[in-house]
Scaffold this motif. Structure first.
Motif, mmCIF file in Angstrom:
data_model
loop_
_atom_site.group_PDB
_atom_site.id
_atom_site.type_symbol
_atom_site.label_atom_id
_atom_site.label_comp_id
_atom_site.label_asym_id
_atom_site.label_seq_id
_atom_site.Cartn_x
_atom_site.Cartn_y
_atom_site.Cartn_z
ATOM 1 N N ALA A 1 19.063 129.570 46.620
ATOM 2 C CA ALA A 1 18.342 130.908 47.239
ATOM 3 C C ALA A 1 17.416 130.580 47.487
ATOM 4 O O ALA A 1 16.434 131.426 49.207
ATOM 5 C CB ALA A 1 18.079 131.751 46.599
ATOM 6 N N ALA A 2 16.727 129.561 47.087
ATOM 7 C CA ALA A 2 15.117 129.652 47.435
ATOM 8 C C ALA A 2 14.689 128.639 48.568
ATOM 9 O O ALA A 2 14.317 128.697 49.863
ATOM 10 C CB ALA A 2 13.641 128.515 46.477
ATOM 11 N N VAL A 3 15.722 127.414 48.788
ATOM 12 C CA VAL A 3 15.783 126.937 49.979
ATOM 13 C C VAL A 3 16.483 126.965 51.558
ATOM 14 O O VAL A 3 15.903 127.051 52.477
ATOM 15 C CB VAL A 3 16.846 125.384 49.957
ATOM 16 N N TYR A 4 16.951 128.870 50.836
ATOM 17 C CA TYR A 4 18.095 129.175 52.335
ATOM 18 C C TYR A 4 17.099 130.814 52.924
ATOM 19 O O TYR A 4 16.710 130.303 53.552
ATOM 20 C CB TYR A 4 18.707 130.221 51.627
ATOM 21 N N GLN A 5 15.903 131.034 51.493
ATOM 22 C CA GLN A 5 14.959 132.092 52.517
ATOM 23 C C GLN A 5 13.775 131.077 52.779
ATOM 24 O O GLN A 5 13.787 131.984 54.078
ATOM 25 C CB GLN A 5 14.089 132.124 50.583
ATOM 26 N N VAL A 6 13.355 130.083 52.864
ATOM 27 C CA VAL A 6 12.653 129.511 53.214
ATOM 28 C C VAL A 6 13.129 129.243 54.488
ATOM 29 O O VAL A 6 12.557 129.152 55.922
ATOM 30 C CB VAL A 6 12.020 128.153 52.807
ATOM 31 N N ALA B 1 9.045 137.194 49.559
ATOM 32 C CA ALA B 1 9.978 136.801 48.942
ATOM 33 C C ALA B 1 10.552 135.280 48.708
ATOM 34 O O ALA B 1 11.324 135.200 47.964
ATOM 35 C CB ALA B 1 10.663 137.506 50.078
ATOM 36 N N ILE B 2 9.701 134.247 49.791
ATOM 37 C CA ILE B 2 10.271 133.010 49.444
ATOM 38 C C ILE B 2 9.527 132.836 48.014
ATOM 39 O O ILE B 2 10.234 132.068 47.117
ATOM 40 C CB ILE B 2 9.148 132.050 50.201
ATOM 41 N N VAL B 3 8.668 133.268 47.516
ATOM 42 C CA VAL B 3 7.626 132.430 46.514
ATOM 43 C C VAL B 3 9.211 133.478 44.939
ATOM 44 O O VAL B 3 9.128 132.268 44.048
ATOM 45 C CB VAL B 3 6.753 133.464 46.152
ATOM 46 N N LEU B 4 9.375 134.194 45.276
ATOM 47 C CA LEU B 4 10.423 135.114 44.532
ATOM 48 C C LEU B 4 11.698 134.526 43.888
ATOM 49 O O LEU B 4 11.364 134.205 42.988
ATOM 50 C CB LEU B 4 10.188 136.443 44.352
ATOM 51 N N SER B 5 12.074 134.331 45.326
ATOM 52 C CA SER B 5 12.946 133.250 45.089
ATOM 53 C C SER B 5 12.945 132.610 44.230
ATOM 54 O O SER B 5 13.853 131.708 44.328
ATOM 55 C CB SER B 5 13.919 133.366 46.663
#
Length: 337
Positions: free
Chosen positions: A112-117, A277-281
């Motif tokens: 999810a974090a990689v996707y969000q970035v 949102a990136i930080v939270l993910s």
């Protein structure tokens, strides 16, 4: 359209909700694609999302018109008796349907974090479409921030962070290709829809209804072509859990809520929202999926967050500076004379 004056509290509320929806949607969708239970059909989730968006738009249009008779007349005149407008809005419907399906593929193969970035590549894509389709210009700072964002995403993808708690088979390359297609779709469809909106005085909710009606037909066709036989055998809602319904809900509300955020907030607040949102993910991915943060991921994510902030900064108005300089120059000439 002139923005209505709103309180700082309401702007903070919009920022908070937008951030939570973006982060929760990404993490929840990733979770539903990695659990060991029977996997649901992503095409049916996309179709169900379009149906919910249509009913939400009808509700918002009913509030805007104020009475059932005006609501009925508006829908009949501007939706059902306007086949050309429906056809016009079918273009972003097709593109958004592809984008939403790519999101499921991407989050099936990337954390999810990689996707969000990586998904923040939609910013340079949207910028390019804006320049080409709306004849707008970008400042040097915005072009620099676009370059910085691309560098940040490259670092994130160079050595992708691994999730130790995820046991399903995944292909990071397939995930990245899916995101690439999704950001291209997002940039084009967003700018196209903006151009359609600004070409007439038609209500936003009427335009949404036109788009979602086309979207329902398109996504139903997608269900039939992609998973038709299995859906007929197992059912439309096969594999659905409360988490899947939660994902559908977030996707439905998030799409409509974006229009409210765009109306009442500015680009700087949207930039902070995306960075938050990136930080939270990332925090959620570390906690839920055992994501191992690498130095390249941290550096790339930081560059992306900074670039989002820089891109959202207002352009400097140099006309006033030039005017002041010309005035001072003329005064200097008078003094010299």
């Amino acid at each position: 359209m002139v923005n209505e004056p709103v309180s700082v509290f309401f702007k903070l509320y919009c920022l908070t909700v937008m951030t939570l929806v973006a982060a929760a949607y990404t993490v929840a969708l990733r979770y539903t694609r990695t659990v060991s239970s029977d996997l649901y059909f992503s095409t049916t989730a996309v179709c169900l999302t379009e149906i919910i968006k249509l009913f939400l738009s009808i509700g918002m249009l009913a509030r805007e018109t104020g009475s059932f008779s005006r609501l009925k007349n508006t829908i009949v005149d501007q939706v059902f008796r306007s086949p050309k407008e429906l056809l016009k809005l079918s273009v972003p419907s097709v593109v958004y349907a592809i984008q939403n399906n790519m999101a499921f593929i991407g989050l099936s193969n990337l954390d999810a974090a990689v996707y969000q970035v990586t998904y923040q590549l939609k910013i340079p894509c949207t910028a390019l479409c804006t320049v080409l389709m709306l004849n707008r210009s970008l400042s040097r700072l915005q072009w620099f921030s676009v370059f910085m964002l691309c560098v940040g995403v490259t670092l994130v993808q160079w050595t992708p962070a691994q999730a130790t708690k995820v046991q399903v088979e995944q292909n990071p390359f397939v995930g990245f290709v899916a995101i690439a297609v999704a950001v291209l779709c997002s940039g084009f469809a967003g700018v196209y829809f903006e151009k359609v909106l600004k070409s007439s005085d038609t209500s936003l909710w009427v335009r949404n209804m036109q788009m979602y009606l086309s979207g329902i037909a398109i996504t139903l066709a997608g269900v039939y072509v992609t998973d038709g036989a299995q859906v007929m055998e197992k059912g439309f809602l096969f594999g659905y859990t409360p988490w899947v319904f939660f994902v559908v809900f977030l996707s439905s509300v998030g799409g409509l809520y974006t229009s409210i955020v765009v109306k009442y907030t500015d680009n700087i607040m949207k930039g902070f929202s995306a960075a938050a949102a990136i930080v939270l993910s990332t925090v959620a991915s570390v906690t839920l999926f055992g994501l191992q943060i690498t130095a390249t991921f941290a550096s790339g994510a930081l560059l992306v967050c900074v670039s989002i902030y820089l891109y959202g900064l207002p352009k400097q108005d140099t006309s006033k500076v030039a005017k002041v300089d010309s005035n001072s120059e003329s005064k200097q000439k008078l003094i010299t004379v």
